[in-house]
Design an enzyme around this catalytic site. Structure first.
Site, PDB file in Angstrom:
ATOM      1  N   GLU A  36       0.828  -1.210   0.000  1.00 11.80           N
ATOM      2  CA  GLU A  36       0.000   0.000   0.000  1.00 11.80           C
ATOM      3  C   GLU A  36       0.862   1.260   0.000  1.00 11.80           C
ATOM      4  OE1 GLU A  36      -3.101   0.476  -0.492  1.00 11.80           O
ATOM      5  OE2 GLU A  36      -3.673  -1.629  -0.543  1.00 11.80           O
ATOM      6  N   CYS A  44     -24.899   5.939 -14.033  1.00 12.07           N
ATOM      7  CA  CYS A  44     -23.767   6.872 -13.941  1.00 12.07           C
ATOM      8  C   CYS A  44     -24.114   8.214 -14.616  1.00 12.07           C
ATOM      9  CB  CYS A  44     -22.546   6.254 -14.632  1.00 12.07           C
ATOM     10  SG  CYS A  44     -21.143   7.364 -14.731  1.00 12.07           S
TER      11      CYS A  44
END
Ligand code: SF4
Length: 382
Positions: free
Chosen positions: A67, A233
């Site tokens: 990460e 969307c």
């Protein structure tokens, strides 16, 4: 409209309304992901290579390292760096016990070198302790922000925490056709990410959201026809989804020319210095040099910088290479000349330390990317 479903679900999170539609939205993304996930992410699988079930934990160490590497770099680039890192530093104990120099060598090429130092510092704090299980516990460590903490916890322990990396911001901004840059409405974007999160499969949901952003809802050419959310969307409905996310007009990057000297002594060694710990590229090694002044020739610049920073006089000779390098906040052009050491005992007047080393020893030191190209040119000519 998904706009409605997100806000309704946000309201549900805040205890006002209960709609099934938002869970359908999460479910449709997960159904897409179950077929189209990016496979082969080693820190997201069990040691046998299988994906974990919701009640199975993953090792937070590899996830944490990945990460932090992914904070500035794409998945495809991070893979080999992560593999190399895990071979040399496979546990938090190994990382804590390693020298900072060794850690920087493993990080070399990823840029943002202060992140390597913070990983090393965090490892000292983590040794002998159980892994943090809360966002606050992770954020208390150097170099960890809210999205990294959420991603580590949801990936390792399937903890229901939202994330908000660049991919997720782009998807959310388009779903909502949001009229302002995401950076200006962080709290709103966090609330959307949290509202959409699947309570049973948060690990998978967060990965699905990132995979959607990386493989379908890409920055320039979103493949809306393949998107499980295209029917909801707002950016797709507007007909030109790549207009989102909105951005502030970019500021032009300052440009500077840096004169660099590769200084040779009589036995063929070259002089390198280690940058101070603070600031950009802190603690990395480099060839000495500095900014060209207005009206100054590059030869005069190199001679002046080496006098000011090392207290030595040199004869500036032929050009070795020119390297252009862009950082997030400036563009630099390094004009590199070979130099002959004439007089003066080199002093670290603007650095931590200096070393004379043979060219073939340079790969033992962590150098930033631009200097790595100088080393290549140097080794090619010797
Ligand atoms: S429909 Fe297109 S713009 Fe909207 S989220 Fe899907 S890929 Fe992105």
């Amino acid at each position: 409209m998904l706009t409605d479903s997100i806000s309704d679900h946000t309201a549900r999170v805040h205890g006002e309304v209960d709609l099934a539609q938002a869970s359908v939205t999460a479910a449709s993304l997960l159904a897409w992901w179950d077929e189209h996930r990016r496979a082969g992410i080693p820190w997201k699988t069990l040691p046998n290579g299988e994906p974990p079930a919701p009640d199975q934990d993953l090792d937070p160490y590899g996830i944490w390292i990945a990460e932090v590497m992914l904070q500035q770099t794409q998945l495809a680039v991070v893979g080999p760096y992560w593999q190399r890192w895990m071979t040399v530093l496979p546990t938090v104990d190994d990382l804590a016990a390693s020298s900072l120099e060794q850690v920087r060598l493993q990080w070399q090429g990823l840029g943002y070198y202060s992140r390597a130092r913070r990983l090393h510092e965090a490892a000292q704090l983590l040794v002998g302790r159980p892994w943090p299980r809360t966002v606050e516990g992770w954020i208390a460590l150097p170099g960890i922000g809210r999205t990294t903490a959420g991603s580590i916890l949801s990936s390792a322990f399937n903890t229901p925490l939202p994330i908000l990396d660049g991919n997720v911001k782009r998807v959310l901004a388009r779903l909502q056709a949001h009229p302002r840059p995401p950076a200006r409405d962080q709290a709103l974007f966090w609330s959307w990410s949290e509202a959409l999160l699947d309570a049973v499969r948060p690990r998978d949901f967060n990965q699905a959201l990132m995979d959607l952003g990386a493989t379908v809802c890409t920055p320039r050419h979103p493949a809306c026809g393949a998107c499980p959310w295209h029917g909801s969307c707002a950016a797709y409905a507007a007909g030109d989804p790549s207009r989102w996310p909105m951005t502030d007009a970019p500021k032009p990057l300052p440009f500077q020319v840096i004169g660099v000297g590769v200084v040779f002594n009589a036995v063929g060694e070259v002089l390198i210095d280690q940058r101070l710990e603070e600031g950009l590229l802190g603690g990395m090694w480099e060839f000495p040099g500095g900014k060209q002044e207005p009206g100054e020739s590059i030869e005069d610049c190199i001679a002046r910088e080496l006098q000011e920073e090392l207290g030595i006089a040199v004869k500036v000779k032929e050009k070795l290479i020119t390297v252009d390098h862009s950082y997030s906040h400036k563009k630099l052009r390094f004009v590199v000349h070979c130099c002959e050491w004439v007089s003066g005992d080199p002093q670290p007047l603007a650095s931590q330390q200096l070393r004379w080393v043979l060219p073939e020893q340079l790969t033992d030191f962590p150098f930033p990317a631009a200097n790595a190209r100088i080393i290549e040119a140097l080794l090619a000519q010797s």
